[in-house]
Design a protein around this motif. Structure first.
Motif, PDB file in Angstrom:
ATOM      1  N   LYS A 158      15.752  35.403  28.124  1.00 51.48           N
ATOM      2  CA  LYS A 158      15.970  35.563  26.680  1.00 51.48           C
ATOM      3  C   LYS A 158      15.146  36.503  25.804  1.00 51.48           C
ATOM      4  CE  LYS A 158      17.890  30.929  26.471  1.00 51.48           C
ATOM      5  NZ  LYS A 158      18.031  29.554  26.124  1.00 51.48           N
ATOM      6  N   GLU A 186      13.881  31.287  21.347  1.00 60.02           N
ATOM      7  CA  GLU A 186      15.165  30.478  22.039  1.00 60.02           C
ATOM      8  C   GLU A 186      15.779  29.828  20.666  1.00 60.02           C
ATOM      9  OE1 GLU A 186      15.852  27.541  25.679  1.00 60.02           O
ATOM     10  OE2 GLU A 186      13.921  27.567  25.009  1.00 60.02           O
ATOM     11  N   ASP A 234      21.021  33.596  19.258  1.00 65.05           N
ATOM     12  CA  ASP A 234      22.397  32.584  19.458  1.00 65.05           C
ATOM     13  C   ASP A 234      22.873  32.597  20.758  1.00 65.05           C
ATOM     14  OD1 ASP A 234      25.637  33.302  19.597  1.00 65.05           O
ATOM     15  OD2 ASP A 234      25.091  32.081  17.925  1.00 65.05           O
ATOM     16  N   GLU A 235      23.255  31.372  21.199  1.00 67.36           N
ATOM     17  CA  GLU A 235      23.475  31.201  22.541  1.00 67.36           C
ATOM     18  C   GLU A 235      24.726  32.028  23.265  1.00 67.36           C
ATOM     19  OE1 GLU A 235      22.962  29.451  26.163  1.00 67.36           O
ATOM     20  OE2 GLU A 235      21.517  29.352  24.461  1.00 67.36           O
ATOM     21  N   ARG A 263      24.612  34.590  26.142  1.00 63.88           N
ATOM     22  CA  ARG A 263      25.624  34.623  27.358  1.00 63.88           C
ATOM     23  C   ARG A 263      26.324  35.871  27.656  1.00 63.88           C
ATOM     24  NH1 ARG A 263      29.256  29.378  27.474  1.00 63.88           N
ATOM     25  NH2 ARG A 263      29.745  29.978  29.572  1.00 63.88           N
TER      26      ARG A 263
END
Length: 342
Positions: free
Chosen positions: A97, A189, A193-194, A198
């Motif tokens: 991350k 974290e 943005d997740e 990804r």
């Protein structure tokens, strides 16, 4: 054709809220031939692609991983989870991350200044630049702008030794730049943005799997060339490799257990036997880990200037002889381990 695997995928796009592009990825087998297919239904209609067709199971898997990573990086997600999941520990995911955030938010100006500093340090120390700091580390520094050596050590890839050696100079570059965040970097974290993360992760896999496919293809080309009795010069022509790169590929093939002796023998025909013996004896005395001591042992410490054609040629001889030396060393080790027949 027998379908042995199938999964559905979908991609939801913000510009078409409430709608999704749908797709299926499948693997089939017929008569020993594997196929991978991708059928996609989107705004432009339905289209199908064949990603791979061949007899090799390992090649099929390599293409599957690579092509699927491309689609996942482009926003597709499996309807049934677990299709492409690799577990990573918490620490490993946290590091990824930080890498992701730094690549998306780093300062190009600071990165350029750090790169110039790295080149100067590497030239002064006679080292490769990556031994001073990797590109990824410079990206981290340019994004998070540590203002003390203690903050610098909180970045992945910076230990106490590196901080002690280079920390003062790095902080001199970054500390003068104003920032509006603090260490530790727990806030990353929440900021990242997740879905963006990804897709970034899948992009990393895409690059890695593409490199695997390219290495596999090059290996096949080299092995076929060796079987056909091709010269090193001919191999350079159709692979685009330099002579040094081609010989390094031969060394790698030998490490993997492939026999390159026929090509090595042809390339060594121009090297006098007494010179081959001197190189062999130097390897026996000094070992085969480093080439420079062997070069000095055989040709003298005051050898040609760097960059000269003759010096490069001598290094080629050393590498080719090292392939032969290592093969015999492996054979000797294997013979020692064999039980004696009654």
């Amino acid at each position: 054709m027998r379908i042995v695997f199938l999964n559905s995928m979908e991609r939801r796009l913000q510009e078409r809220a409430g709608h999704a592009d749908l797709a299926q990825v499948w693997i089939g087998e017929e008569g020993g031939v594997w196929r991978i297919g991708w059928d996609e239904e989107g705004a432009a209609g339905t289209k199908g692609q064949i990603w791979f067709e061949g007899e090799s199971w390992s090649d099929m898997l390599s293409h599957y991983r690579y092509q699927l990573a491309v689609k996942l990086a482009d926003g597709f997600r499996p309807v049934i989870s677990g299709i492409f999941h690799e577990e990573e520990g918490h620490r490993g995911m946290w590091t990824q991350k930080l890498y992701c955030y730094s690549e998306l938010n780093g300062s190009e100006e600071v990165y350029a200044e750090l790169s110039a500093w790295r080149r100067q340090k590497a030239a002064a120390a006679g080292k490769a630049p990556y031994l001073i700091a990797s590109n990824r580390l410079l990206r981290l520094i340019s994004a998070f702008l540590p203002q003390t050596e203690e903050e610098l050590t909180q970045l992945p890839g910076v230990g106490e030794v590196k901080a002690a050696e280079y920390g003062e100079e790095i902080v001199a570059i970054t500390a003068r730049i104003e920032r509006n965040w603090q260490f530790p970097l727990d806030w990353v974290e929440q900021e990242l943005d997740e879905e963006i993360f990804r897709s970034w992760m899948y992009k990393q896999k895409e690059s890695r799997f593409k490199a695997e496919i390219e290495r596999s293809s090059l290996r096949k080309q080299l092995l076929e060339a060796i079987r056909e009795g091709q010269s090193l010069e001919r191999i350079q022509d159709f692979t685009g490799l330099s002579r040094r790169e081609a010989i390094e590929q031969l060394e790698q093939l030998e490490k993997e257990g492939y026999d390159t002796e026929a090509l090595v023998e042809r390339e060594l025909t121009g090297l006098p036997q007494e010179e081959q013996t001197a190189i062999w004896n130097a390897y026996l005395e000094l070992g085969d880990a480093l080439l420079k001591p062997v070069l000095h042992k055989v040709y003298g410490a005051d050898t040609m200037q760097p960059g000269s054609g003759e010096l490069e040629r001598r290094y080629e001889w050393l590498r080719l002889m090292r392939i032969r030396y290592r093969r015999e060393a492996r054979g000797t080790a294997s013979a020692v381990g064999k039980p004696q027949s009654a």
